[in-house]
Design an enzyme around this catalytic site. Structure first.
Site, PDB file in Angstrom:
ATOM      1  CG  MET A  90      -5.638  -4.736  -2.663  1.00  0.00           C
ATOM      2  SD  MET A  90      -4.500  -5.943  -1.940  1.00  0.00           S
ATOM      3  CE  MET A  90      -5.624  -7.348  -1.734  1.00  0.00           C
ATOM      4  CB  ILE A 107      -3.735 -11.296  -8.769  1.00  0.00           C
ATOM      5  CG1 ILE A 107      -4.630 -10.161  -9.240  1.00  0.00           C
ATOM      6  CG2 ILE A 107      -4.462 -12.614  -8.906  1.00  0.00           C
ATOM      7  CD1 ILE A 107      -4.915 -10.243 -10.755  1.00  0.00           C
ATOM      8  NE  ARG A 164     -18.919  -4.203 -21.622  1.00  0.00           N
ATOM      9  CZ  ARG A 164     -18.669  -5.442 -22.070  1.00  0.00           C
ATOM     10  NH1 ARG A 164     -17.448  -5.941 -21.959  1.00  0.00           N
ATOM     11  NH2 ARG A 164     -19.606  -6.161 -22.628  1.00  0.00           N
ATOM     12  CG  ASP A 217      -1.964  -1.090   1.157  1.00  0.00           C
ATOM     13  OD1 ASP A 217      -2.385  -1.421   0.038  1.00  0.00           O
ATOM     14  OD2 ASP A 217      -2.344  -1.616   2.214  1.00  0.00           O
ATOM     15  NE  ARG A 264     -20.841  -6.511 -18.021  1.00  0.00           N
ATOM     16  CZ  ARG A 264     -20.612  -7.440 -18.940  1.00  0.00           C
ATOM     17  NH1 ARG A 264     -19.445  -8.090 -18.936  1.00  0.00           N
ATOM     18  NH2 ARG A 264     -21.511  -7.740 -19.839  1.00  0.00           N
TER      19      ARG A 264
END
Lengths: 341, 341, 341, 341
Positions: D169, D272, D162, D127, D265
């Site tokens: 994360m 991962i 779209r 992070d 979507r």
């Protein structure tokens, strides 16, 4: 039943996946016992036998290379070779052998099978040139690596108005050159099966420059120009009058630069084509080959190798692989002519 | 001759490579003229026709997606669909159509061919489930992406003693799950073709923990448990008693966690499986399909699609692709049972 | 205000990201107008000016190379160079110039700034050797590519008991060798800043073989042995008595093979280190550099270049970059001695 | 001197590289003896101590995860935690501890240091939010993975008109979202530090559609809409009127679809992002951190952690890392506004 496993010839992504498949199924389904033969046929000659069990094959699926080591030792090269292999197998109570390798390794396997040694072959080679099978594991990984390299070179070629020559592996067969050249959008692809015309190559290169795109030439290490064209210039000779350039790629780049008057550079991919983690397809194919090879042992069908036929795994006589290599069909090569130049 | 090209259904790596092969050979060898049909069959219905020539296909080989756009529009869904397609083709002087797509797109192509429209099909789908061909482009890329994700998850699984469930694409066929699961070294692989037994899955997971390795479970999005097993537990309900899970992966992770008492997490790979640069093999296959499809037009052989048979490209009736999808043979699935648990 | 943008020197992943950042912010925030200068300083000399607007930079972020082309042309090499640059800028109403390049390009920029031309510099180079900035874009991508190649070679090295020598870029600075060598787990790393002792290198190689691991030697193309050690053997001379080996990597592999009696091979990574899609960090850094460079133009602060200092982007006088290159500090190199041998 | 090494918190690429650096230098240069503490602080509480020597760290450099295991156990959570840690260290004659972890692990280390336990910290986290250091290892790998995923999604987005929402994360800090969003060319980037306005996000999305490019929205898992905006609509309820969405990404995609009338979507990258082989930079940084941490032990400087400052490795009090997390500065975020919409 105790089964020995060996890997011979140049290393190739997927060897460990094949070994794992053999050992997992052999132990867990067929109840076999395994030993590893170190460094290809050398271990079979010299008694280089090591333990090989399920814990030994944990975690090796995605790893390149071979946990058993490899070599190009040929037991048929010495008079008592076959005898010594037989002795090693007897000394370590090895009932059957699974030999994973290319044309050379499988040729030895075929000869040993003729001598009554119980052997099953598994074809591997990054060159994709083993006869009797649609494909071998290792090839897909090599093609992916070469294609990625060609992708990278495109940007340099385009930014600098220069020709880039990429030399890929393939001494006798042009499969890697053809697949990676088509996948990478090369403008010229040269393979060992078909001597090339330097004038034509330079013509294609010039055409490409005309539409402001820089040319990429993919050449197999075993490709050669037409007879008489490799006239060696003074500056390209060593002190004994021999060509001193290291490969066809470098020679060709020099020719192109001389004839077109524009910069040309060579990249020789070398060993990075045969290392590293195998592609998904190579892991899949190697695993299937391994599973089926150990089944052949179980069914006591020796003197065969496993092979890919369409989407099926079949068994073919080892003699098929030993009879010669599988090369690129001229008709297939000709199909791609539209992309040249 | 003027030829229209369209791409239908979900996007798929290799579409652009196929378009490029079609246009390069069509123009340079056969002397054809091309137009693009925008957004699959929608463009054929609505007159969405755009120019398509050699400069338009430069540089698209390594790019995912489709320069022509795509949609799931089905012209057979409206009464006058066939008529409108015919009108569009007439309005723009389009003599023949090359339709690149999966089962749906090729099914429409088959129906149009029956109505006398000159159409050649090219099979594509990441799911590898088109009947009549050994493989489709897009699949190899999807499997590589899924395998790479599984490789990454192994390290997390091992560091934390938890089960990781990976949901991959495959509504009706388990090809991606099977190939990537085997290549990635999964401990459980679940496919739509074979309803799974949750008790057995949990048993395999427990076995794996016993040898101190964390389990990876690969599940196709269309896989389902055996009848009666998807009893929704309290813990899978929200505070008002309603199911709140989105897919089979998430449901299964919760079941495993509940039954084994050990943490379980889900990763849903989703659309990253169908995007990005195609693998070398997919570019190769798509290019070959494109070259051969345009040859079929030249030879005026319509109502067929190109297909892979072993290492050859052949032509098969479009009806074959339209007849149903190609699923995983139970015998093939069973071959890999040794790796489960 | 009309701003010209040029890219000079060897191409480098991230150039397009920088151009995009400059144009997007320049047009949309500062209301500037842009033109591209073709092929580095050559376009500034010869009037090679092309349009450059927001649509022109769409989609270029992930692409290697440079949409503006590049060259190593130096306007200071001809007497009237500065005059011609000034004329080109006047002819096309260019008020200021953003020059993206390495030491050479930025040195020219510094000299032009001294002559009163309004110029802002952006440092780039895969070699990471521009003075005045913590890092340059292009370097991270090159290091990733070299590291991936070393990863691949490990498996070959281990399978065959041979030494592998990898020659990476770095004529004057060993940054790529040091970073990729450490990241790739090399056993020897040789850099231009520190002449190496061949005996010591061979000692390290021998040590490595003792623990049954094959050695990987990473050598920067500009690394040299200690004085007197490059005794050239007959077989390594050309017809005029000159060394005929193409690079230090090949020479070193031969020495190692001769002295250790074990096979040694060389891989020269070459141009694949500078091509292809940039790493995430290089795109990030190039974008930030671009945004800040165009801010400098807005604030009419010329004669400076943008630079990375910790996590901040700052401005430093162009003269800093022109004063010489940034090399590897011996103390930093020494830190990693524990991994050698 | 006997030194214990532990890894705590979520796993992170580079942990093994750090362990290897510590052990190699500790043994070979400083003459230390090592033990591994299993599963983070849990092993320190429960006596989970394992051998750790040079052979144990061979080959682990490129491997993700941690050979020592990890957990989120906090010894400060139980009353006798500190006492039990002290006992474990005494029982196994451990003189000092090197703790590798994020804010939580380092916070515990700071508290133990206050209690007189000899501890040195090494910051890690994908992070990038540990205070006191410019960067942590693991972050670069995570950003590369997220960027590659965004690259892949672009092609799907463009082929189908779209919106694609990518959830990455970052519960409390938006570093991964910001870096990967900029590197991947996202049109909207949403971070926890700055509540977002759904109307503005939809406006950006609409703008993007106007120029015929499909929008990519990158959202950190911890990002939240402005107060009052997360009104749950009917369409976000299941048939019984209850919310059925799992994360902010899914919620946002539904909002965008509802408001723009175009398909949207979500892809949730999940674990991962923290697995697999570390990037070259993460291996480099982790190795340097490891080498310097063991030097701190040698110099008996405890209660500190190693940190990156520019290109240097420095030592800072552990209390700095424990004081809170490092978040994205609003000014930095604002710099990239030009790319939104």
């Amino acid at each position: 039943m105790r089964v020995g496993v060996l890997t011979g010839g140049g290393d190739c992504p997927g060897l460990n996946a094949a070994i794992r498949g053999i050992v997992r199924k052999g132990v867990e389904v067929h109840g076999f016992d395994f030993v590893g033969v170190r460094d290809g046929w050398r271990g079979a000659l010299d008694g280089g036998i090591v333990p090989l069990d399920v814990p030994a094959v944990r975690g090796i699926l995605p790893r390149g290379g071979t946990i058993l080591g490899s070599s190009r030792t040929n037991p048929l090269a010495s008079e008592d070779g076959v005898h010594r292999v037989r002795e090693t197998l007897a000394d370590f109570d090895v009932d059957a052998l699974i030999a994973i390798g290319g044309e050379d390794t499988l040729g030895v396997a075929a000869a040993l099978a003729d001598e009554g040694i119980r052997v099953v072959g598994v074809p591997k080679t990054i060159d994709n040139d083993v006869a009797g099978t649609d494909s071998t594991f290792g090839f897909d990984t090599a093609v992916n690596i070469a294609t990625e390299a060609i992708d990278r070179l495109h940007t340099t070629a385009e930014s600098h108005t220069r020709t880039l020559v990429v030399e890929v592996m393939g001494r006798h067969a042009g499969w890697i050159a053809l697949y990676s050249g088509i996948a990478g959008g090369a403008n010229v692809i040269l393979i060992p099966e078909q001597p090339f015309d330097v004038d034509q190559v330079c013509g294609w290169v010039e055409n490409r420059f005309k539409i402001r795109y820089a040319p990429i030439v993919v050449v197999a290490e075993g490709a050669v120009p037409k007879e008489g064209q490799m006239v060696v210039k003074d500056s390209a000779l060593d002190e004994f009058g021999h060509v001193r350039l290291s490969g066809v790629g470098e020679w060709l780049a020099r020719e192109i630069a001389d004839r077109t008057g524009k910069e040309a550079r060579t990249t020789v991919l070398g060993h990075i084509q045969r290392g590293g983690t195998p592609s998904a397809f190579d892991r899949w194919l190697a695993t299937r080959f391994g599973l089926r090879a150990v089944d052949a042992v179980k069914e006591r069908e020796f003197g065969v190798m496993v092979a890919l036929r369409g989407t099926d795994i079949v068994r073919v006589p080892l003699a098929e692989a030993a009879a010669g290599i599988r090369t690129v069909d001229p008709a297939l090569y000709a199909e791609f002519g539209v992309f040249f130049g």
